[in-house]
Design an enzyme around this catalytic site. Structure first.
Site, mmCIF file in Angstrom:
data_model
loop_
_atom_site.group_PDB
_atom_site.id
_atom_site.type_symbol
_atom_site.label_atom_id
_atom_site.label_comp_id
_atom_site.label_asym_id
_atom_site.label_seq_id
_atom_site.Cartn_x
_atom_site.Cartn_y
_atom_site.Cartn_z
ATOM 1 N NE ARG A 39 34.016 -32.940 59.093
ATOM 2 C CZ ARG A 39 33.440 -33.746 59.977
ATOM 3 N NH1 ARG A 39 33.926 -34.955 60.175
ATOM 4 N NH2 ARG A 39 32.398 -33.341 60.652
ATOM 5 N N GLY A 354 25.536 -30.833 62.009
ATOM 6 C CA GLY A 354 25.919 -31.784 60.976
ATOM 7 C C GLY A 354 24.770 -32.182 60.070
ATOM 8 N N GLY A 377 29.086 -30.239 66.636
ATOM 9 C CA GLY A 377 29.063 -29.991 68.076
ATOM 10 C C GLY A 377 29.703 -28.655 68.438
HETATM 11 P P1 ADP Z 1 21.951 -31.313 63.665
HETATM 12 O O1 ADP Z 1 22.933 -32.433 63.375
HETATM 13 O O2 ADP Z 1 21.707 -30.461 62.460
HETATM 14 O O3 ADP Z 1 22.328 -30.546 64.883
HETATM 15 P P2 ADP Z 1 20.194 -33.059 65.126
HETATM 16 O O4 ADP Z 1 21.292 -34.087 65.177
HETATM 17 O O5 ADP Z 1 19.836 -32.378 66.353
HETATM 18 O O6 ADP Z 1 20.542 -31.996 63.965
HETATM 19 O O7 ADP Z 1 18.872 -33.738 64.587
HETATM 20 C C1 ADP Z 1 18.820 -34.405 63.359
HETATM 21 C C2 ADP Z 1 17.931 -35.596 63.452
HETATM 22 O O8 ADP Z 1 16.631 -35.250 63.887
HETATM 23 C C3 ADP Z 1 17.757 -36.240 62.111
HETATM 24 O O9 ADP Z 1 18.336 -37.540 62.146
HETATM 25 C C4 ADP Z 1 16.252 -36.310 61.917
HETATM 26 O O10 ADP Z 1 15.804 -37.542 61.370
HETATM 27 C C5 ADP Z 1 15.738 -36.171 63.335
HETATM 28 N N1 ADP Z 1 14.349 -35.694 63.373
HETATM 29 C C6 ADP Z 1 13.867 -34.525 62.922
HETATM 30 N N2 ADP Z 1 12.528 -34.472 63.063
HETATM 31 C C7 ADP Z 1 12.150 -35.632 63.605
HETATM 32 C C8 ADP Z 1 10.886 -36.198 63.994
HETATM 33 N N3 ADP Z 1 9.758 -35.522 63.832
HETATM 34 N N4 ADP Z 1 10.895 -37.436 64.531
HETATM 35 C C9 ADP Z 1 12.042 -38.118 64.698
HETATM 36 N N5 ADP Z 1 13.255 -37.650 64.356
HETATM 37 C C10 ADP Z 1 13.319 -36.422 63.820
HETATM 38 MG MG MG Z 2 23.170 -34.412 64.283
#
Ligand code: ADP
Ligand code: MG
Length: 400
Positions: A39, A354, A377
């Site tokens: 960052r 993230g 976010g």
């Molecule tokens: P981002 O930060 O990219 O927006 P999210 O925070 O929504 O993504 O989701 C990320 C999390 O989702 C990760 O910690 C990952 O381990 C979890 N995740 C993805 N697939 C599964 C699954 N099948 N079961 C449990 N957790 C999952």
């Molecule tokens: Mg996340």
């Protein structure tokens, strides 16, 4: 309306002027040292440009979530040191913007000099967007630059309030880039336009699916989110992460989607979340009780990759599986590689979120994407079509 940019200001508006610059220095710190400078690096183009133009650069940021006042564990002091090394120039640390000497320090900075204010969240007025605190910050700058895209979805004193009190109020280079790539993907996407969604919870992404459905040609859904859809289809989901209170909503979305929603045909499952647990690859209608979905299966990875490679615009938010725990990172890696290949073939590929950004970095293809958003976010809210208060408050392109 596009926002006024730092690049659009003439040199005279910068030379010798104090540029109060909101950056996102919300970096991980361990034992008083910055452990990941991503960052800080992201803010350097704006800081360097301001210095070259002879501005006095007064940086402010939040760090973490200190509760109710100053807390040395959340001090930005270590960032001042890291920044000095990056810039090869001294960084004056200002512990309190409200202290009587703060304004004097900013005025005595040499042209091109840099100061960093202590964590803005040491003041309760920051998150309350208190006008009195915003006025204090406003006293420290002759112009305002917002380069903290990752904080732009919050109406806080240093992201929103102060932008109304200092003119001009413009976007920095990082902010400009984020708005350009995320904005263009949504407003004028080259088609086919594909969204790849995943992650843990459908509840956090319902607004995103709703907002994207009318815009995209296809939404590919992986991650635990897919399991709530499986449930809605009447399938056994074992011990997978399912949100029971969202099953009806998932069913309604599927019915309304006009065939745009593509779910994985199969999954990699295990009885516990561990890198050493025995795994099986099964069709989605063959998930046994007692087993949980931790990744999309290989054929689904290939199918998703094929959809991505046919896209001319692809936006990705949320990993396909528990990518932090190999071997459940394979589906996510497959999509990351497909996104990189699509970008190479001329598609616009944008990654927001993230964990998705971390997954893309881990796969070693971050620099092959058109754009990897720095705002978790904030990028989510932007893609949901929600106005970002920190952006709204900036001057419009034809501003004063
Ligand atoms: P981002 O930060 O990219 O927006 P999210 O925070 O929504 O993504 O989701 C990320 C999390 O989702 C990760 O910690 C990952 O381990 C979890 N995740 C993805 N697939 C599964 C699954 N099948 N079961 C449990 N957790 C999952
Ligand atoms: Mg996340």
């Amino acid at each position: 309306m596009p926002k006024r940019t730092l690049a659009s200001l003439e040199g005279a508006r910068l030379d010798g002027q104090r540029a109060l610059t909101r950056v996102d220095f919300n970096v991980p710190i361990k034992d008083g040292r910055v452990t990941d400078s991503t960052r800080i690096h992201a803010a350097l183009p704006t800081i360097r440009y301001l210095r070259e133009k002879g501005a006095r650069v007064i940086l402010c940021s939040h760090l973490g979530r200190p509760k109710g006042g100053p807390d040395p564990r959340f001090s930005l002091q270590p960032v001042a040191h890291a920044l000095e090394i990056e810039l090869g120039a001294p960084v004056v640390f200002i512990p309190d913007p409200a202290a009587p000497g703060a304004v004097t320090i900013t005025k005595r900075l040499p042209r091109g000099g840099v100061a960093l204010l202590e964590n803005s969240r040491f003041h309760p007025g920051e998150e309350a967007n208190d006008p009195a605190l915003a006025r204090i910050y406003a006293g420290l700058g002759d112009l305002y630059v917002n380069d903290a895209f990752g904080s732009a979805h919050r109406a806080h004193a240093t992201t929103e309030g102060v932008a109304h009190l200092i003119k001009p109020a413009v976007s920095g280079f990082l902010m400009e880039r984020e708005l350009k790539y995320l904005g263009e993907a949504l407003s004028a996407p080259a088609r086919p336009f594909v969204a790849i969604l995943g992650g843990a919870k459908i509840s956090g992404k319902i607004d995103l699916i709703e907002a994207l459905l009318p815009k995209v040609d296809t939404i590919v859904i992986g991650g635990a989110m897919a399991c709530t859809f499986f449930k809605a289809m009447g399938l056994e989901t074992g011990t997978s992460l399912v949100e029971p209170d969202r099953v009806d909503m998932a069913r309604a979305l599927l019915q309304r989607s006009g065939g745009k929603i593509i779910l994985p045909g199969g999954a990699v499952i295990a009885q516990e979340l561990s890198g050493s647990a025995p795994t099986r690859s099964v069709a989605r209608d063959a998930i046994p009780a007692g087993w949980a979905v931790y990744d999309i299966d290989e054929p689904s990875g290939e199918a998703f990759a094929a959809i991505v490679s046919g896209a001319r615009t692809a936006i990705w938010n949320g990993p396909m599986g528990v990518f932090e725990t190999p071997p459940f990172d394979r589906g996510t890696r497959r999509v990351a590689m497909a996104m990189a290949a699509a970008a190479k073939a001329g598609a616009v590929t944008v990654v927001g979120g993230g964990d998705s950004a971390a997954a893309v970095a881990e796969a070693g293809v971050a620099d092959q994407m058109t754009h990897v958003s720095t705002g978790g976010g904030a990028s989510l809210e932007f893609l949901e079509g929600k106005p970002l208060p920190g952006v709204l408050a900036l001057d419009d392109m034809q501003g004063p």
